[in-house]
Scaffold this active site. Structure first.
Site, short mmCIF file in Angstrom:
data_model
loop_
_atom_site.label_atom_id
_atom_site.label_comp_id
_atom_site.label_asym_id
_atom_site.label_seq_id
_atom_site.Cartn_x
_atom_site.Cartn_y
_atom_site.Cartn_z
N LYS A 94 2.86 11.86 -10.29
CA LYS A 94 1.95 11.09 -11.14
C LYS A 94 2.68 9.82 -11.56
CE LYS A 94 -1.06 14.48 -13.32
NZ LYS A 94 -1.46 15.11 -14.61
N ARG A 139 -3.20 22.53 -12.05
CA ARG A 139 -2.20 21.57 -12.53
C ARG A 139 -2.46 21.15 -13.98
NH1 ARG A 139 0.74 16.45 -9.53
NH2 ARG A 139 1.89 15.79 -11.39
N HIS A 160 -1.63 13.55 -27.28
CA HIS A 160 -1.92 12.15 -26.98
C HIS A 160 -2.71 11.51 -28.12
CE1 HIS A 160 -1.43 12.73 -22.35
NE2 HIS A 160 -0.30 12.38 -22.92
N LYS A 200 7.05 23.69 -12.02
CA LYS A 200 6.24 22.49 -11.77
C LYS A 200 6.02 22.30 -10.27
CE LYS A 200 4.99 17.90 -12.90
NZ LYS A 200 5.04 16.75 -13.77
N HIS A 234 6.73 11.27 -27.45
CA HIS A 234 5.74 12.06 -26.69
C HIS A 234 5.99 13.56 -26.84
CE1 HIS A 234 3.11 13.23 -23.40
NE2 HIS A 234 4.13 13.86 -22.82
N ARG A 244 0.82 -1.24 0.00
CA ARG A 244 0.00 0.00 0.00
C ARG A 244 0.84 1.27 0.00
NH1 ARG A 244 -2.73 -2.96 3.98
NH2 ARG A 244 -4.45 -4.14 3.11
N GLU A 259 -4.64 17.73 -9.27
CA GLU A 259 -5.17 18.25 -10.53
C GLU A 259 -6.67 18.50 -10.49
OE1 GLU A 259 -3.21 16.86 -14.16
OE2 GLU A 259 -5.11 17.09 -15.20
N ASN A 264 -0.66 20.33 -18.98
CA ASN A 264 -1.02 19.48 -20.12
C ASN A 264 -1.19 20.29 -21.40
OD1 ASN A 264 -1.07 17.05 -18.63
ND2 ASN A 264 -3.02 17.67 -17.75
N HIS A 280 -1.18 18.60 -24.78
CA HIS A 280 -1.18 17.15 -24.56
C HIS A 280 -2.45 16.46 -25.06
CE1 HIS A 280 2.33 18.11 -22.22
NE2 HIS A 280 2.49 16.88 -21.79
N GLU A 295 8.77 20.10 -23.41
CA GLU A 295 8.16 20.32 -22.09
C GLU A 295 8.76 21.56 -21.42
OE1 GLU A 295 5.57 18.61 -21.38
OE2 GLU A 295 5.77 16.54 -22.10
P1 NAD Z 1 11.77 7.03 -22.06
O1 NAD Z 1 11.71 6.73 -20.65
O2 NAD Z 1 11.25 6.01 -23.03
O3 NAD Z 1 13.27 7.40 -22.46
C1 NAD Z 1 13.56 7.73 -23.80
C2 NAD Z 1 14.69 6.84 -24.36
O4 NAD Z 1 15.93 7.29 -23.83
C3 NAD Z 1 14.57 5.38 -23.97
O5 NAD Z 1 15.02 4.57 -25.03
C4 NAD Z 1 15.53 5.27 -22.76
O6 NAD Z 1 16.01 3.97 -22.55
C5 NAD Z 1 16.63 6.19 -23.23
N1 NAD Z 1 17.45 6.80 -22.18
C6 NAD Z 1 17.06 7.24 -20.97
N2 NAD Z 1 18.06 7.89 -20.36
C7 NAD Z 1 19.12 7.84 -21.20
C8 NAD Z 1 20.43 8.34 -21.14
N3 NAD Z 1 20.84 9.11 -20.12
N4 NAD Z 1 21.27 8.09 -22.16
C9 NAD Z 1 20.84 7.36 -23.24
N5 NAD Z 1 19.60 6.90 -23.36
C10 NAD Z 1 18.74 7.13 -22.36
O7 NAD Z 1 10.96 8.40 -22.42
P2 NAD Z 1 10.84 9.79 -21.66
O8 NAD Z 1 10.66 10.79 -22.74
O9 NAD Z 1 11.89 9.99 -20.65
O10 NAD Z 1 9.46 9.63 -20.86
C11 NAD Z 1 8.27 9.41 -21.55
C12 NAD Z 1 7.29 8.80 -20.57
O11 NAD Z 1 7.07 9.73 -19.51
C13 NAD Z 1 5.93 8.50 -21.17
O12 NAD Z 1 5.52 7.22 -20.75
C14 NAD Z 1 5.01 9.56 -20.56
O13 NAD Z 1 3.69 9.12 -20.41
C15 NAD Z 1 5.68 9.80 -19.24
N6 NAD Z 1 5.42 11.11 -18.65
C16 NAD Z 1 5.00 11.15 -17.35
C17 NAD Z 1 4.77 12.37 -16.75
C18 NAD Z 1 4.38 12.41 -15.30
O14 NAD Z 1 4.04 13.48 -14.79
N7 NAD Z 1 4.45 11.30 -14.59
C19 NAD Z 1 4.99 13.57 -17.44
C20 NAD Z 1 5.43 13.49 -18.76
C21 NAD Z 1 5.64 12.26 -19.37
N1 GLY Z 2 2.86 16.11 -16.71
C1 GLY Z 2 1.65 16.64 -16.19
C2 GLY Z 2 1.59 16.66 -14.71
O1 GLY Z 2 2.51 16.25 -14.04
O2 GLY Z 2 0.61 17.09 -14.18
#
Ligand code: NAD
Ligand code: GLY
Length: 356
Positions: free
Chosen positions: A138, A236, A247, A222, A260, A116, A232, A240, A243, A180
């Site tokens: 998130k 918040r 999306h 942020k 993305h 939990r 949110e 987006n 987005h 972003e």
């Molecule tokens: P990702 O995690 O897929 O990383 C992108 C690529 O870079 C991958 O192939 C990864 O293995 C590689 N990589 C990572 N670090 C590296 C490094 N230092 N050197 C070389 N390669 C490296 O993608 P991302 O853009 O980091 O994240 C996208 C994800 O984040 C999506 O799933 C999205 O939904 C999520 N997201 C979440 C939030 C949130 O608030 N939680 C906000 C925005 C996006």
């Molecule tokens: N990436 C959108 C949020 O964290 O609210």
């Protein structure tokens, strides 16, 4: 090193930003005896040994997942839980997410669910994760038919944004993160937007000072928004911007055509042009936004997309409710708002023009 605090009462936590932070055991903030580091096959050979070394003296387990958004699933989430249970982890254990947003979101959700809720530390290694996904709590995995549909709010206990890790990041991924960063300027900070216009070349060349400033300012914005509206209910949603369009584009491109951040860049232009169609901003402001996104190496237009298919995809957005779709639109550079979507005819006209 600079440190920003996400102020959430007794769940407040630091975001440390700077070079070489991976090796500093003091920054991990975890007193837990048992630690599971979750990473992926790309990041592990680059940085895992250093994180293991920093955590010496505790029971440290590692789990290396396959790379990619397509593994951000309940099945992979199950793999993390299996490992915690197999290694006999207790309630006072701590997970460490070492990687981009995919690893961060998935590990965070496992930390939210195991017993939990246990502690977790974010070590974001992409620019997108350092300025956005690792901050704010998130966490999620994807449903086969809907992105990020299964998840929880669960804040980390610390975020270590080691700017040196960006040196190994592919150029295209760096640009995706810049989408972003630009977002923060458009939604709340026109001077930051102007600073980005002046420093985009330095950022793309990985200038340490410029990167640290951009990451710090993004995290400050942020952190403030999350502190005001963690779950949110209102403000918040500004995070987006672009987005809802993005999306839907990602889904139409089968999550392969655009990263993305790239889809968010095109979506930001669509949000700007929708704002222009409503008379909120002028063409020159739209062009400034488009120009900065292009300078960051991002796409600003999508071709071959059917406006009606995009609209259908947008209706499934998490921000939609019974009364319909909500969008983040721009009243002025640095001043965005959450609003009911304009009449469908207006939206369709903008999409038809922009997606031609
Ligand atoms: P990702 O995690 O897929 O990383 C992108 C690529 O870079 C991958 O192939 C990864 O293995 C590689 N990589 C990572 N670090 C590296 C490094 N230092 N050197 C070389 N390669 C490296 O993608 P991302 O853009 O980091 O994240 C996208 C994800 O984040 C999506 O799933 C999205 O939904 C999520 N997201 C979440 C939030 C949130 O608030 N939680 C906000 C925005 C996006
Ligand atoms: N990436 C959108 C949020 O964290 O609210």
């Amino acid at each position: 090193m600079e440190t920003i605090t996400v102020a959430l009462g007794d769940r407040s936590y630091p975001i440390h930003i700077g070079p070489g932070l991976l090796d500093d055991s003091n920054l991990y903030g975890a007193s837990a005896r048992q630690m599971l580091i979750v990473t992926n096959e790309i990041v592990a050979p680059l940085y895992l040994d250093r994180v293991v070394a920093a955590l010496r003296g505790r029971q440290v387990e590692t789990l290396v997942l396959p790379d990619g958004e397509r593994y951000k699933t309940l099945a992979t989430f199950g793999t993390v839980l299996d490992r915690l249970i197999d290694a006999n982890f207790h309630r006072d254990s701590c997970l460490v997410a070492l990687g981009g947003g995919v690893v961060g979101d998935l590990t965070g959700y496992a930390a939210a669910s195991f017993q939990r809720g246990v502690d977790f530390v974010q070590i974001p290694t992409t620019l997108l994760a350092q300025v956005d996904s690792s901050v704010g709590g998130k966490t999620a995995v994807n449903h086969p038919r809907a992105k990020n549909m299964i998840g929880a709010f669960h804040q980390p206990i610390a975020v270590l944004a080691d700017t040196d890790t960006l040196k190994t990041l592919p150029t295209r991924e760096l640009s995706a993160g810049l989408a972003e960063v630009i977002k923060y300027g458009v939604i709340v900070d026109a001077p930051f937007f102007a600073w980005l216009e002046q420093h985009m070349d330095a950022l793309r060349a990985l200038d340490g000072k410029a990167l640290a400033h951009a990451i710090r300012r993004s995290c400050e914005i942020k952190a403030q928004i999350v502190a005001e509206d963690e779950r949110e209910h209102g403000r918040r949603a500004l995070l987006n911007l672009g987005h809802t369009f993005g999306h839907a584009l990602e889904a139409l491109g089968n999550y392969e055509r655009w990263l993305h951040g790239e889809a968010v860049a095109i979506g930001t232009v669509l949000a700007a042009r929708t704002s222009q169609a409503l008379g909120w901003i002028d063409a020159a402001t739209c062009e400034r936004i488009e120009k900065l996104l292009a300078l960051a190496g991002l796409p600003t237009h999508a071709s071959g997309i059917d406006p009606d298919a995009l609209l259908a995809g947008m209706r499934g957005d998490k921000k939609a409710d019974k009364a319909g779709l909500k969008l983040i639109l721009i009243k002025a550079l640095g001043d965005a708002t959450v609003t009911r979507a304009p009449p469908e005819a207006t939206l369709r006209a903008v999409l038809a023009e922009q997606l031609a």
